[in-house]
Write a protein that holds these residues in place. Structure first.
Motif, PDB file in Angstrom:
ATOM      1  N   VAL A  46       0.860  -1.178   0.000  1.00  0.00           N
ATOM      2  CA  VAL A  46       0.000   0.000   0.000  1.00  0.00           C
ATOM      3  C   VAL A  46       0.898   1.230   0.000  1.00  0.00           C
ATOM      4  O   VAL A  46       1.767   1.368   0.865  1.00  0.00           O
ATOM      5  N   VAL A  47       0.709   2.098  -0.972  1.00  0.00           N
ATOM      6  CA  VAL A  47       1.553   3.280  -1.120  1.00  0.00           C
ATOM      7  C   VAL A  47       0.675   4.518  -1.237  1.00  0.00           C
ATOM      8  O   VAL A  47      -0.536   4.425  -1.421  1.00  0.00           O
ATOM      9  N   ASP A  48       1.318   5.686  -1.158  1.00  0.00           N
ATOM     10  CA  ASP A  48       0.575   6.910  -1.425  1.00  0.00           C
ATOM     11  C   ASP A  48       0.620   7.194  -2.926  1.00  0.00           C
ATOM     12  O   ASP A  48       1.269   6.478  -3.698  1.00  0.00           O
ATOM     13  N   ALA A  49      -0.039   8.237  -3.348  1.00  0.00           N
ATOM     14  CA  ALA A  49      -0.192   8.503  -4.775  1.00  0.00           C
ATOM     15  C   ALA A  49       1.139   8.751  -5.461  1.00  0.00           C
ATOM     16  O   ALA A  49       1.320   8.423  -6.639  1.00  0.00           O
ATOM     17  N   ALA A  50       2.118   9.324  -4.738  1.00  0.00           N
ATOM     18  CA  ALA A  50       3.368   9.716  -5.376  1.00  0.00           C
ATOM     19  C   ALA A  50       4.427   8.622  -5.385  1.00  0.00           C
ATOM     20  O   ALA A  50       5.306   8.613  -6.257  1.00  0.00           O
ATOM     21  N   THR A  51       4.354   7.678  -4.438  1.00  0.00           N
ATOM     22  CA  THR A  51       5.433   6.702  -4.290  1.00  0.00           C
ATOM     23  C   THR A  51       5.673   5.900  -5.555  1.00  0.00           C
ATOM     24  O   THR A  51       6.803   5.784  -6.040  1.00  0.00           O
ATOM     25  N   LEU A  52       4.618   5.312  -6.108  1.00  0.00           N
ATOM     26  CA  LEU A  52       4.790   4.490  -7.297  1.00  0.00           C
ATOM     27  C   LEU A  52       5.103   5.342  -8.526  1.00  0.00           C
ATOM     28  O   LEU A  52       5.870   4.928  -9.397  1.00  0.00           O
ATOM     29  N   ALA A  64      -1.445   1.047  -9.485  1.00  0.00           N
ATOM     30  CA  ALA A  64      -1.823   1.329  -8.099  1.00  0.00           C
ATOM     31  C   ALA A  64      -3.326   1.610  -8.042  1.00  0.00           C
ATOM     32  O   ALA A  64      -3.805   2.639  -8.515  1.00  0.00           O
ATOM     33  N   THR A  65      -4.075   0.674  -7.463  1.00  0.00           N
ATOM     34  CA  THR A  65      -5.534   0.778  -7.379  1.00  0.00           C
ATOM     35  C   THR A  65      -5.931   1.497  -6.101  1.00  0.00           C
ATOM     36  O   THR A  65      -5.470   1.127  -5.015  1.00  0.00           O
ATOM     37  N   PRO A  66      -6.769   2.527  -6.179  1.00  0.00           N
ATOM     38  CA  PRO A  66      -7.168   3.236  -4.957  1.00  0.00           C
ATOM     39  C   PRO A  66      -8.003   2.354  -4.039  1.00  0.00           C
ATOM     40  O   PRO A  66      -8.877   1.613  -4.481  1.00  0.00           O
ATOM     41  N   LEU A  67      -7.702   2.429  -2.744  1.00  0.00           N
ATOM     42  CA  LEU A  67      -8.490   1.759  -1.715  1.00  0.00           C
ATOM     43  C   LEU A  67      -9.355   2.818  -1.047  1.00  0.00           C
ATOM     44  O   LEU A  67      -8.853   3.706  -0.360  1.00  0.00           O
ATOM     45  N   LYS A  68     -10.664   2.738  -1.254  1.00  0.00           N
ATOM     46  CA  LYS A  68     -11.587   3.754  -0.761  1.00  0.00           C
ATOM     47  C   LYS A  68     -12.336   3.267   0.465  1.00  0.00           C
ATOM     48  O   LYS A  68     -12.763   2.110   0.538  1.00  0.00           O
ATOM     49  N   ASP A  69     -12.486   4.155   1.410  1.00  0.00           N
ATOM     50  CA  ASP A  69     -13.283   3.861   2.585  1.00  0.00           C
ATOM     51  C   ASP A  69     -14.745   3.714   2.142  1.00  0.00           C
ATOM     52  O   ASP A  69     -15.314   4.652   1.569  1.00  0.00           O
ATOM     53  N   PRO A  70     -15.377   2.552   2.388  1.00  0.00           N
ATOM     54  CA  PRO A  70     -16.768   2.363   1.941  1.00  0.00           C
ATOM     55  C   PRO A  70     -17.740   3.338   2.591  1.00  0.00           C
ATOM     56  O   PRO A  70     -18.807   3.610   2.028  1.00  0.00           O
ATOM     57  N   GLY A  92      -5.283   4.874   0.470  1.00  0.00           N
ATOM     58  CA  GLY A  92      -3.985   4.492  -0.064  1.00  0.00           C
ATOM     59  C   GLY A  92      -4.184   3.830  -1.402  1.00  0.00           C
ATOM     60  O   GLY A  92      -5.307   3.750  -1.919  1.00  0.00           O
ATOM     61  N   TYR A  93      -3.091   3.369  -1.976  1.00  0.00           N
ATOM     62  CA  TYR A  93      -3.138   2.723  -3.284  1.00  0.00           C
ATOM     63  C   TYR A  93      -2.485   1.346  -3.183  1.00  0.00           C
ATOM     64  O   TYR A  93      -1.367   1.214  -2.697  1.00  0.00           O
ATOM     65  N   GLU A  94      -3.215   0.342  -3.635  1.00  0.00           N
ATOM     66  CA  GLU A  94      -2.716  -1.024  -3.614  1.00  0.00           C
ATOM     67  C   GLU A  94      -2.066  -1.330  -4.957  1.00  0.00           C
ATOM     68  O   GLU A  94      -2.722  -1.317  -5.996  1.00  0.00           O
ATOM     69  N   ALA A  95      -0.770  -1.578  -4.930  1.00  0.00           N
ATOM     70  CA  ALA A  95      -0.038  -1.840  -6.163  1.00  0.00           C
ATOM     71  C   ALA A  95      -0.108  -3.316  -6.519  1.00  0.00           C
ATOM     72  O   ALA A  95      -0.076  -4.188  -5.655  1.00  0.00           O
ATOM     73  N   GLN A  96      -0.198  -3.604  -7.814  1.00  0.00           N
ATOM     74  CA  GLN A  96      -0.290  -4.977  -8.308  1.00  0.00           C
ATOM     75  C   GLN A  96       1.104  -5.581  -8.393  1.00  0.00           C
ATOM     76  O   GLN A  96       1.967  -5.101  -9.130  1.00  0.00           O
ATOM     77  N   GLU A 143       3.465 -11.348 -16.445  1.00  0.00           N
ATOM     78  CA  GLU A 143       4.390 -10.748 -17.389  1.00  0.00           C
ATOM     79  C   GLU A 143       4.595  -9.270 -17.070  1.00  0.00           C
ATOM     80  O   GLU A 143       3.686  -8.578 -16.606  1.00  0.00           O
ATOM     81  N   MET A 144       5.800  -8.789 -17.334  1.00  0.00           N
ATOM     82  CA  MET A 144       6.150  -7.396 -17.075  1.00  0.00           C
ATOM     83  C   MET A 144       6.414  -6.690 -18.393  1.00  0.00           C
ATOM     84  O   MET A 144       6.657  -7.328 -19.419  1.00  0.00           O
ATOM     85  N   ARG A 145       6.418  -5.361 -18.332  1.00  0.00           N
ATOM     86  CA  ARG A 145       6.637  -4.586 -19.543  1.00  0.00           C
ATOM     87  C   ARG A 145       7.161  -3.205 -19.178  1.00  0.00           C
ATOM     88  O   ARG A 145       7.228  -2.828 -17.999  1.00  0.00           O
ATOM     89  N   ALA A 146       7.541  -2.434 -20.213  1.00  0.00           N
ATOM     90  CA  ALA A 146       8.020  -1.076 -19.997  1.00  0.00           C
ATOM     91  C   ALA A 146       6.963  -0.263 -19.269  1.00  0.00           C
ATOM     92  O   ALA A 146       5.768  -0.360 -19.575  1.00  0.00           O
ATOM     93  N   GLY A 147       7.419   0.532 -18.310  1.00  0.00           N
ATOM     94  CA  GLY A 147       6.504   1.347 -17.514  1.00  0.00           C
ATOM     95  C   GLY A 147       6.224   0.776 -16.148  1.00  0.00           C
ATOM     96  O   GLY A 147       5.774   1.515 -15.257  1.00  0.00           O
ATOM     97  N   ASP A 148       6.453  -0.519 -15.943  1.00  0.00           N
ATOM     98  CA  ASP A 148       6.266  -1.098 -14.622  1.00  0.00           C
ATOM     99  C   ASP A 148       7.311  -0.532 -13.668  1.00  0.00           C
ATOM    100  O   ASP A 148       8.415  -0.163 -14.062  1.00  0.00           O
ATOM    101  N   ARG A 149       6.971  -0.474 -12.393  1.00  0.00           N
ATOM    102  CA  ARG A 149       7.780   0.230 -11.409  1.00  0.00           C
ATOM    103  C   ARG A 149       8.504  -0.721 -10.454  1.00  0.00           C
ATOM    104  O   ARG A 149       8.041  -1.830 -10.192  1.00  0.00           O
TER     105      ARG A 149
END
Length: 405
Positions: free
Chosen positions: A170-176, A224-230, A237-241, A280-286
């Motif tokens: 779980v990261v913030d918007a800027a980390t990834l 990074a998928t946003p985790l929203k409070d229901p 936060g953002y859950e990274a794949q 699989e990975m590709r250009a742009g992955d962090r």
């Protein structure tokens, strides 16, 4: 470490007898360790040691005798004896006269339940709280080599939790967005898999460089998928794949070339090798640095503070709304709320809002919230945590409520 044992007597570490949960989780050594015990828990245990536990607190089918099995977990054994498995201090208290520190519990130990005088106490022999003569258990007369670390029971099934200690983050918007990124694959490969070589760059002020010591390992993430409070809709936060792992072979550098009579300096990206791939990975992955492996101790317990407005945020991995037993969920409480490893919370089914079609007014009704299970936090972040669904009698879903057990 391997221990050689030959027809020896082994003093049983009963405490945990079930303290069932003061043991260390994954991959810890077999040596006795110091586990977190709060003053309140110790006081509760001392009281229980003096008076025993009321029979009403025992599980309905608590066995009079139980032999610990190799595939047991401490949580499961605790459930055999207490109605509320996280109330381990009272279980420890039953046996506190024999065990001063919570160590580990091993297969082959036999637990006896003494219910005389209307109180429950655990013992290492039938009919009393003392140990057998000499405080020993005789093992079968054979020589064998065994890993004590492998024998010790985990708190929970390690195969369920261990992947989540390394994979989701779980990261913030800027980390990834500012993390080093893959820019190309070797031989113009578009998709990358285990064994492939690739190239990556960091930000201008934070290039991807080698460092003294072991080869640096990175985890590879995407989306990074946003985790929203229901309840509030706030992004927690953002859950990274998680995609896999890469090792840094060469750091970034530069190269000079002559173009139309002029010297030009080109950036040269870092060289990485893909050493593990879940997808699989590709250009742009962090890339994010691989954290050191943590040998955590899970001590299931109720939070000391009252948990308000707790909810299930997401069910990990399957993009589904409902969770099953032994499935991992994200919740909207984290370290900022006082959440710690081992905190146990009760799951309340959020009662639906319906129209009362039986009356003339057709009023809107809110059905009652119903308790449907328990979960335990095993990886907290600042504002969100991952938890394991321990037991359920209905399927929890995103938006269900969480309260103190």
């Amino acid at each position: 470490m391997k221990k050689h044992r030959m027809n020896h007597s082994l003093r049983p570490n009963l405490l945990a007898t079930l303290a069932a949960i003061t043991m260390a989780g994954l991959g810890a050594t077999a040596q006795a360790q110091s586990y977190p015990v709060t003053p309140q828990q110790r006081t509760t245990a001392q009281q229980a040691a003096q008076a025993g536990v009321p029979l009403s607190e025992l599980a309905p089918n608590a066995p009079d005798e139980y032999t610990v099995k190799p595939r047991d977990t401490l949580w499961a054994i605790s459930r055999l004896y207490l109605r509320s498995p996280w109330r381990w201090p009272e279980l420890w208290g039953m046996n506190m006269g024999e065990i001063q520190n919570p160590h580990r519990i091993y297969p082959g130990q036999v637990l006896y339940l003494d219910k005389s005088g209307g109180r429950a106490r655990l013992a290492m022999r039938r009919g009393g709280s003392g140990a057998p003569e000499g405080g020993t258990i005789k093992l079968s007369p054979r020589t064998r080599y065994e890993s004590l670390a492998d024998m010790a029971l985990p708190t929970l099934n390690p195969s369920v939790i261990e992947p989540f200690l390394a994979e989701p983050v779980v990261v913030d918007a800027a980390t990834l967005a500012t993390a080093p990124r893959i820019v190309a694959g070797n031989d113009s490969r578009v998709v990358l898999a285990r064994g492939d070589r690739a190239y990556a760059r960091g930000e201008p002020d934070a290039p991807l460089m080698e460092a003294p010591g072991p080869i640096r390992t990175y985890r590879v993430f995407r989306n990074a998928t946003p985790l929203k409070d229901p309840g509030t809709g706030e992004i927690l936060g953002y859950e990274a794949q998680y995609l896999g792992k890469a090792q840094l072979q060469r750091g970034e550098s530069s190269a000079k070339a002559e173009v139309e009579g002029k010297e030009v300096v080109y950036p040269v990206p870092a060289t990485i090798d893909i050493v593990a791939a879940r997808e699989e990975m590709r250009a742009g992955d962090r890339l994010l640095p691989e954290p050191p492996r943590q040998l955590l101790s899970y001590v299931p317990r109720a939070p000391a503070q009252t948990i308000a407005d707790g909810r299930i945020v997401s069910v990990y991995g399957n993009a589904v709304q409902f969770a099953a037993q032994n499935q991992v969920v994200a919740i909207n409480k984290g370290t900022i709320d006082g959440i710690e490893n081992g905190h146990v919370l009760a799951i309340l089914k959020n009662g639906d809002t319906i129209v009362d079609k039986t009356g003339a007014a057709k009023e809107m009704l809110k059905l009652p919230n119903e308790r449907i299970g328990l979960l335990m936090v095993f990886r907290p972040f600042e504002r969100v945590s991952y938890a394991l669904v321990l037991e359920i009698n209905d399927a929890p879903r995103i938006g269900d409520l969480l309260i103190n057990p």
